[in-house]
Scaffold this motif. Sequence first.
Motif, PDB file in Angstrom:
ATOM      1  N   ALA A  98       0.836  -1.210   0.000  1.00 41.84           N
ATOM      2  CA  ALA A  98       0.000   0.000   0.000  1.00 41.84           C
ATOM      3  C   ALA A  98       0.870   1.258   0.000  1.00 41.84           C
ATOM      4  O   ALA A  98       0.578   2.236  -0.706  1.00 41.84           O
ATOM      5  N   PHE A  99       1.945   1.242   0.792  1.00 48.83           N
ATOM      6  CA  PHE A  99       2.841   2.392   0.849  1.00 48.83           C
ATOM      7  C   PHE A  99       3.424   2.686  -0.528  1.00 48.83           C
ATOM      8  O   PHE A  99       3.612   3.855  -0.902  1.00 48.83           O
ATOM      9  N   ALA A 100       3.689   1.642  -1.308  1.00 48.73           N
ATOM     10  CA  ALA A 100       4.225   1.836  -2.659  1.00 48.73           C
ATOM     11  C   ALA A 100       3.245   2.604  -3.539  1.00 48.73           C
ATOM     12  O   ALA A 100       3.653   3.442  -4.356  1.00 48.73           O
ATOM     13  N   HIS A 101       1.944   2.341  -3.382  1.00 48.80           N
ATOM     14  CA  HIS A 101       0.956   3.116  -4.147  1.00 48.80           C
ATOM     15  C   HIS A 101       1.079   4.597  -3.814  1.00 48.80           C
ATOM     16  O   HIS A 101       1.018   5.469  -4.695  1.00 48.80           O
ATOM     17  N   ALA A 102       1.221   4.887  -2.512  1.00 50.54           N
ATOM     18  CA  ALA A 102       1.288   6.282  -2.075  1.00 50.54           C
ATOM     19  C   ALA A 102       2.542   6.967  -2.596  1.00 50.54           C
ATOM     20  O   ALA A 102       2.490   8.107  -3.083  1.00 50.54           O
ATOM     21  N   VAL A 103       3.689   6.287  -2.513  1.00 50.55           N
ATOM     22  CA  VAL A 103       4.940   6.882  -2.972  1.00 50.55           C
ATOM     23  C   VAL A 103       4.859   7.226  -4.457  1.00 50.55           C
ATOM     24  O   VAL A 103       5.234   8.334  -4.885  1.00 50.55           O
ATOM     25  N   GLU A 104       4.356   6.297  -5.254  1.00 58.08           N
ATOM     26  CA  GLU A 104       4.328   6.551  -6.698  1.00 58.08           C
ATOM     27  C   GLU A 104       3.312   7.631  -7.056  1.00 58.08           C
ATOM     28  O   GLU A 104       3.498   8.352  -8.042  1.00 58.08           O
ATOM     29  N   ALA A 105       2.268   7.761  -6.249  1.00 60.54           N
ATOM     30  CA  ALA A 105       1.322   8.857  -6.481  1.00 60.54           C
ATOM     31  C   ALA A 105       1.957  10.206  -6.197  1.00 60.54           C
ATOM     32  O   ALA A 105       1.629  11.207  -6.840  1.00 60.54           O
ATOM     33  N   LEU A 106       2.884  10.250  -5.242  1.00 62.31           N
ATOM     34  CA  LEU A 106       3.521  11.521  -4.887  1.00 62.31           C
ATOM     35  C   LEU A 106       4.406  12.051  -6.005  1.00 62.31           C
ATOM     36  O   LEU A 106       4.553  13.267  -6.159  1.00 62.31           O
ATOM     37  N   TYR A 107       5.031  11.177  -6.769  1.00 61.51           N
ATOM     38  CA  TYR A 107       5.871  11.691  -7.860  1.00 61.51           C
ATOM     39  C   TYR A 107       5.268  11.448  -9.246  1.00 61.51           C
ATOM     40  O   TYR A 107       5.942  11.555 -10.250  1.00 61.51           O
ATOM     41  N   ASP A 108       3.972  11.150  -9.276  1.00 62.86           N
ATOM     42  CA  ASP A 108       3.247  11.067 -10.551  1.00 62.86           C
ATOM     43  C   ASP A 108       3.117  12.478 -11.139  1.00 62.86           C
ATOM     44  O   ASP A 108       2.526  13.373 -10.530  1.00 62.86           O
ATOM     45  N   ALA A 109       3.660  12.687 -12.326  1.00 62.92           N
ATOM     46  CA  ALA A 109       3.637  14.017 -12.943  1.00 62.92           C
ATOM     47  C   ALA A 109       2.225  14.492 -13.216  1.00 62.92           C
ATOM     48  O   ALA A 109       1.971  15.692 -13.291  1.00 62.92           O
ATOM     49  N   ASP A 110       1.289  13.562 -13.366  1.00 65.58           N
ATOM     50  CA  ASP A 110      -0.104  13.917 -13.612  1.00 65.58           C
ATOM     51  C   ASP A 110      -0.948  13.825 -12.346  1.00 65.58           C
ATOM     52  O   ASP A 110      -2.175  13.760 -12.422  1.00 65.58           O
ATOM     53  N   GLY A 111      -0.300  13.812 -11.188  1.00 65.30           N
ATOM     54  CA  GLY A 111      -1.045  13.759  -9.939  1.00 65.30           C
ATOM     55  C   GLY A 111      -1.864  15.013  -9.716  1.00 65.30           C
ATOM     56  O   GLY A 111      -1.633  16.063 -10.325  1.00 65.30           O
TER      57      GLY A 111
END
Length: 356
Positions: A182-195
């Motif tokens: 679950a933490f991995a989902h959060a980390v990748e959302a933080l550096y998603d350029a289209d977040g």
Amino acid sequence: MTQPATSGGGTSPVMVHEMLPGRVLLGRGALREVPAQADRLGARRVLVVAAPSAKVVADDLVEALGDRVAAVFDQPRQHTPAEVTAEALALGRAHGADGVVTLGGGSAIGLGKAIVARTGMPHVAIPTTYAGTEASPVLEETVDGVDTVRRDPALVPDAVVYDPLVTLTMPHGLTLTSALHAFAHAVEALYDADGTPVTRAYALEAAECILNALPVVLDDPGDVVSRERLQGAAWLAGLCQAYGRMGLHHQLAHALADAFDLPHAELHALLLPHVMAFNLRAAPDAAARLARVCGGSAVAEVMQLVRSHGGPTALSELGVPAAGLRAVAEAVAADPAPNPRPLDAESVLHLLEEAW
């Protein structure tokens, strides 16, 4: 997500955030509400899909549902093979099922999504892990040995029931690895350029809750309050995956799992600190946000959690051959996922060797 839009004669990026449908119940004793949720959705005869590991809870659930239970299917499998879906569908149809209730982790809930994709039945999901599959509109299946992916808002369960009491018997290792997934989902959302502001807010809240609650639960598995916090974090992290674009971490996990038939939770967990170290140097805003959440180095904190696992903490311990790493690195670099740091085969190979 963003998309170009024309306004006043110019072109500028316009953020679009679409909210997914569904109802979420979270709290101790929420499992008791499942019959009412089935009734609300018009499901009179439900197929119960339950992971074998959840048998005790499944028995209680079946008793609570009573005459609403058409049949029970207790053999979901990882990667949702199409032949298993066909077997579950046949059972449901033979007993007149008009809805599906799933209890378990990604395998059980994935099978529920596969049934919904073929029938349109209403779906009530009861997660017993923290991986967040229940919040996502994505279905990953294996058809004739080939992995396929569907993405459709209709695949999101109509109701998700989070009851921390159903997680009390979760093994220590799965508690750790699924929370780090679950933490991995959060980390990748933080550096998603289209977040979006929404996904970043979800990601930060999920990350903070996991880093604060997970050590408590690992030390005291009976701490229901902290388990409830972990479930809330898993929900938010799953929404990060649902709304955002996942990057290198998820791409590597899928590539390795497909190549070597590896368990998802442990694989995601052991890869995570290596991918974070690789990417966060190219994502200073995400790195700063995570540092504020954990009060120091997020990579070091996650690495410490991974090393506390009694099971495999390196790719070699999962049985991945060193000779197979280059092929995975080349495949990932040839078709890279959105990622803050440019990918090439040599840099990805070095990351994999660090994790090996």
